[in-house]
Design a protein around this motif. Structure first.
Motif, mmCIF file in Angstrom:
data_model
loop_
_atom_site.group_PDB
_atom_site.id
_atom_site.type_symbol
_atom_site.label_atom_id
_atom_site.label_comp_id
_atom_site.label_asym_id
_atom_site.label_seq_id
_atom_site.Cartn_x
_atom_site.Cartn_y
_atom_site.Cartn_z
ATOM 1 N N LEU A 21 20.143 17.038 -8.864
ATOM 2 C CA LEU A 21 20.441 18.142 -9.770
ATOM 3 C C LEU A 21 19.241 18.560 -10.606
ATOM 4 O O LEU A 21 18.983 19.744 -10.778
ATOM 5 N N LEU A 25 17.723 22.342 -10.962
ATOM 6 C CA LEU A 25 17.670 23.083 -12.226
ATOM 7 C C LEU A 25 16.258 23.543 -12.550
ATOM 8 O O LEU A 25 16.050 24.641 -13.068
ATOM 9 N N GLU A 26 15.274 22.709 -12.248
ATOM 10 C CA GLU A 26 13.876 23.100 -12.469
ATOM 11 C C GLU A 26 13.504 24.263 -11.554
ATOM 12 O O GLU A 26 12.765 25.168 -11.950
ATOM 13 N N LEU A 28 15.586 26.586 -10.380
ATOM 14 C CA LEU A 28 16.237 27.787 -10.890
ATOM 15 C C LEU A 28 15.463 28.382 -12.061
ATOM 16 O O LEU A 28 15.334 29.603 -12.183
ATOM 17 N N TRP A 34 16.492 31.088 -14.950
ATOM 18 C CA TRP A 34 17.814 30.660 -15.401
ATOM 19 C C TRP A 34 17.724 29.223 -15.899
ATOM 20 O O TRP A 34 17.370 28.314 -15.135
ATOM 21 N N ASP A 35 18.042 29.010 -17.155
ATOM 22 C CA ASP A 35 17.897 27.676 -17.744
ATOM 23 C C ASP A 35 19.266 27.028 -17.945
ATOM 24 O O ASP A 35 19.944 27.272 -18.928
ATOM 25 N N PHE A 36 19.649 26.191 -17.001
ATOM 26 C CA PHE A 36 20.914 25.461 -17.082
ATOM 27 C C PHE A 36 20.702 23.992 -17.443
ATOM 28 O O PHE A 36 21.625 23.193 -17.331
ATOM 29 N N ARG A 37 19.504 23.640 -17.898
ATOM 30 C CA ARG A 37 19.186 22.223 -18.109
ATOM 31 C C ARG A 37 19.994 21.600 -19.232
ATOM 32 O O ARG A 37 20.204 20.386 -19.242
ATOM 33 N N TYR A 39 23.174 22.343 -19.875
ATOM 34 C CA TYR A 39 24.598 22.373 -19.549
ATOM 35 C C TYR A 39 25.059 20.967 -19.173
ATOM 36 O O TYR A 39 24.277 20.146 -18.699
ATOM 37 N N LYS A 41 26.199 17.932 -17.260
ATOM 38 C CA LYS A 41 25.846 17.615 -15.883
ATOM 39 C C LYS A 41 27.062 17.471 -14.973
ATOM 40 O O LYS A 41 27.005 17.823 -13.797
ATOM 41 N N LEU A 44 28.161 20.974 -13.893
ATOM 42 C CA LEU A 44 27.168 21.555 -12.988
ATOM 43 C C LEU A 44 27.227 20.901 -11.618
ATOM 44 O O LEU A 44 27.151 21.574 -10.587
ATOM 45 N N LEU A 81 27.886 28.967 -11.000
ATOM 46 C CA LEU A 81 27.538 28.186 -12.195
ATOM 47 C C LEU A 81 28.020 28.837 -13.481
ATOM 48 O O LEU A 81 28.258 28.150 -14.476
#
Length: 278
Positions: A21, A25-26, A28, A34-37, A39, A41, A44, A81
């Motif tokens: 994951l 995320l990196e 994305l 898009w920064d989902f870091r 969120y 885990k 996600l 997401l």
């Protein structure tokens, strides 16, 4: 030999998805911004797993290769997401309390409202209808509801303003008659309401907030964030809201502790808060 024990909330497939994951995320962030870091885990992981299963893949490593070979998969992942579950006047008791506040405190004054993470616009239009019901015409003419979301497709859906019948289940017949056009099983928001709602793309994680708001709605977004990201985003909401203004959070969400002294609850069990000060 010792048997590997999986976390109770994950099965084996989810564990494999979780293992890659961070790399996803990196990617994305680097490729799409898009920064989902921040969120949670678990949520996600399960959503990424859906895309793996949809493509017949067994690992995030394979999925990273798919993104390189088929860039259109980025948008499908993004849609998976981001959360878009809403309806008009969701939790009607919250809107009833807001109606009382608007009539008592803002009847003669214009209102600027911000619906953060507005998804497809149901909540933003609900707020706009509430302003029509509660404000005088002079105040209404200078009022605005700002509907922002990270997802341009959801915003475009909101601009079209046409919804299925299940989205308006909480809307009374009188409100439907005044503010909607019945289109054979679908309901379109009338132009008078659409005219005071302004849709725009805004990533609350990365972008600056709006400002000068009397109402801020950010319901059921924090439940997807880890605690540091909740605090970061709440700082932006606090900046956006004027003293005396009202903040609406989701039922399962709480004020970050460092901000709790600056807000007082409105009603009981509604997760509405008034910002202290003048």
């Amino acid at each position: 030999c010792a048997m590997k024990v999986l976390p109770s909330h994950l099965d084996e497939a989810e564990v494999r998805a979780e293992q890659g994951l961070a790399l996803l995320l990196e990617k994305l962030l680097a490729e799409r911004g898009w920064d989902f870091r921040g969120y949670k885990k678990t949520s996600l992981t399960r959503r990424v797993l859906k895309r793996l299963q949809a493509n017949g893949l067994s690992s995030v490593k394979e999925y990273l290769s798919l993104l390189d070979s088929d860039p259109s998969e980025y948008q499908r992942l993004f849609s998976c997401l981001t959360i878009k579950v809403s309806e008009f006047f969701r939790e009607p008791e919250v809107f009833a309390a807001l109606s009382d506040i608007l009539r008592q405190d803002f009847c003669g004054s214009p209102v600027r409202a911000w619906c953060c993470a507005s998804a497809c616009g149901e909540e933003a239009y609900s707020l706009a209808i509430l302003l029509f019901e509660c404000l005088g015409m002079d105040a209404l003419s200078a009022s605005k509801v700002f509907a922002t979301d990270i997802d341009p497709e959801a915003l475009e859906y909101g601009r079209r303003a046409t919804y299925r019948i299940d989205s308006v289940a909480n809307v009374s017949p009188e409100i439907k008659e005044r503010y909607f056009i019945d289109m054979d099983g679908q309901f379109k928001v009338k132009y008078t309401v659409r005219n005071i709602v302004k849709f725009g793309t805004l990533d609350i994680v990365r972008n600056p907030p709006l400002s000068g708001m009397q109402l801020v709605f950010c319901r059921n977004l924090f439940i997807y964030f880890d605690k540091p990201l909740q605090e970061k985003v709440f700082h932006k909401l606090d900046y956006a809201l004027k003293p005396g203004g009202v903040l609406a959070l989701g039922r399962a969400e709480v004020l970050p502790q460092q901000y709790s002294s600056g807000y007082e609850p409105v009603g009981k069990g509604l997760n509405l808060f008034r910002k202290k000060g003048k």
